[in-house]
Design a protein around this motif. Structure first.
Motif, PDB file in Angstrom:
ATOM      1  N   GLU A 179       0.844  -1.145   0.007  1.00 57.28           N
ATOM      2  CA  GLU A 179      -0.013  -0.034  -0.045  1.00 57.28           C
ATOM      3  C   GLU A 179       0.906   1.284  -0.010  1.00 57.28           C
ATOM      4  O   GLU A 179       0.337   2.369   0.111  1.00 57.28           O
ATOM      5  N   LEU A 180       2.035   1.245  -0.134  1.00 54.33           N
ATOM      6  CA  LEU A 180       3.138   2.188   0.208  1.00 54.33           C
ATOM      7  C   LEU A 180       3.868   2.572  -1.116  1.00 54.33           C
ATOM      8  O   LEU A 180       4.009   1.710  -1.906  1.00 54.33           O
ATOM      9  N   SER A 181       4.157   3.569  -1.439  1.00 52.23           N
ATOM     10  CA  SER A 181       5.158   4.191  -2.375  1.00 52.23           C
ATOM     11  C   SER A 181       6.399   3.587  -2.288  1.00 52.23           C
ATOM     12  O   SER A 181       6.861   3.163  -1.152  1.00 52.23           O
ATOM     13  N   TYR A 182       7.235   3.390  -3.533  1.00 54.96           N
ATOM     14  CA  TYR A 182       8.577   2.894  -3.133  1.00 54.96           C
ATOM     15  C   TYR A 182       9.535   3.656  -2.146  1.00 54.96           C
ATOM     16  O   TYR A 182      10.098   3.062  -1.463  1.00 54.96           O
ATOM     17  N   GLY A 183       9.389   4.749  -2.518  1.00 54.04           N
ATOM     18  CA  GLY A 183      10.066   5.601  -1.485  1.00 54.04           C
ATOM     19  C   GLY A 183       9.800   5.590  -0.097  1.00 54.04           C
ATOM     20  O   GLY A 183      10.728   5.489   0.762  1.00 54.04           O
TER      21      GLY A 183
END
Length: 261
Positions: free
Chosen positions: A153-157
């Motif tokens: 659910e999170l961005s790669y960063g």
């Protein structure tokens, strides 16, 4: 001999069949110091990290942590005060960000993470301690809002920040960062640079990275590898001005262009 070094590598050589991946590599990382390791693709940077982490046993040479020789094994790194992040993020998709970071703090718990997670006897206190440490680590890297989310659910960063928090949570004296800048935006790169310099006030870091602007801005010293050999060591400016370093990178670029024709 470098008294007081957090990490010392002495004459480490690694061979894979007829290929010499590392050739008598030596270096020393002082306390509260950021050392960068750079070099063209195939220079031996990842092999060096794998030696430090116990995934590869060198054919010659030795590695000292805190001035002592150790038979390094991957599962024993935390006990030596060492943490590593991976080129890939390496998070558990079935756990929340907070729980992923808790995994990195197991060396600071008596009952262990899995006992705490499953609410087994005597794990209540450890569970509270681990959660508190994990939340502090997430806040330190600017990822507190991601605590209850799963990696997918999170961005790669943001996943990179969680992975770094997992490395920080055990309070290591040495952090090995493998390509921490890959896939980050310019804003995230700036945040990473500031965080690395902040962390160096408390411990040491070895950073393997291709992003030269980041390395030149955060490193106290840089070691340059080419074909498994150390060809230069010094401050960022000294390395930048070294003709051998320029030749190594230009040679790698020419080889890449030639193979593409």
């Amino acid at each position: 001999m470098n008294p007081g070094s957090v990490l010392e590598v002495r004459g480490v050589t690694v061979r894979f069949g007829g290929l010499t991946a590392l050739d008598a590599v030596s270096l020393a990382v002082p306390p509260r110091h950021v050392m960068g390791v750079i070099g063209p693709n195939g220079a031996g940077k990842t092999t060096l990290l794998n030696v430090l982490c116990g995934f590869i046993r060198p054919d010659a040479g030795e590695v000292l942590f805190g001035g002592r020789r150790h038979q390094v094994r991957p599962h024993g790194l935390a006990g030596l005060g060492v943490a590593r992040t991976l080129q890939g993020v390496g998070l558990y998709n079935g756990l929340t960000a907070l729980e992923n970071v808790m995994v990195g703090a197991t060396c600071r718990a008596t009952a262990g993470f899995w006992s705490a997670l499953l609410a087994l006897p005597r794990s209540g206190r450890d569970e509270r301690v681990l959660r508190g440490l994990a939340r502090q680590a997430l806040d330190r890297v600017g990822a507190a809002e991601a605590a209850d989310a799963r990696p997918t659910e999170l961005s790669y960063g943001m996943r990179k920040k969680v992975a770094l928090a997992r490395a920080l949570v055990a309070g290591p004296g040495l952090i090995l960062l493998d390509e921490p800048a890959s896939g980050l935006s310019e804003i995230e790169l700036s945040e990473l640079g500031a965080l690395i310099r902040d962390l160096a006030r408390e411990g040491s870091l070895m950073v393997v990275e291709h992003h030269m602007d980041l390395m030149m801005s955060v490193c106290d010293s840089i070691v340059v590898l080419d074909f498994g050999k150390v060809i230069a060591t010094g401050t960022p400016r000294e390395v930048q001005d070294n003709p051998a370093v320029t030749a190594a990178y230009l040679g790698a670029a020419e080889a890449s262009e030639g193979s593409a024709e």
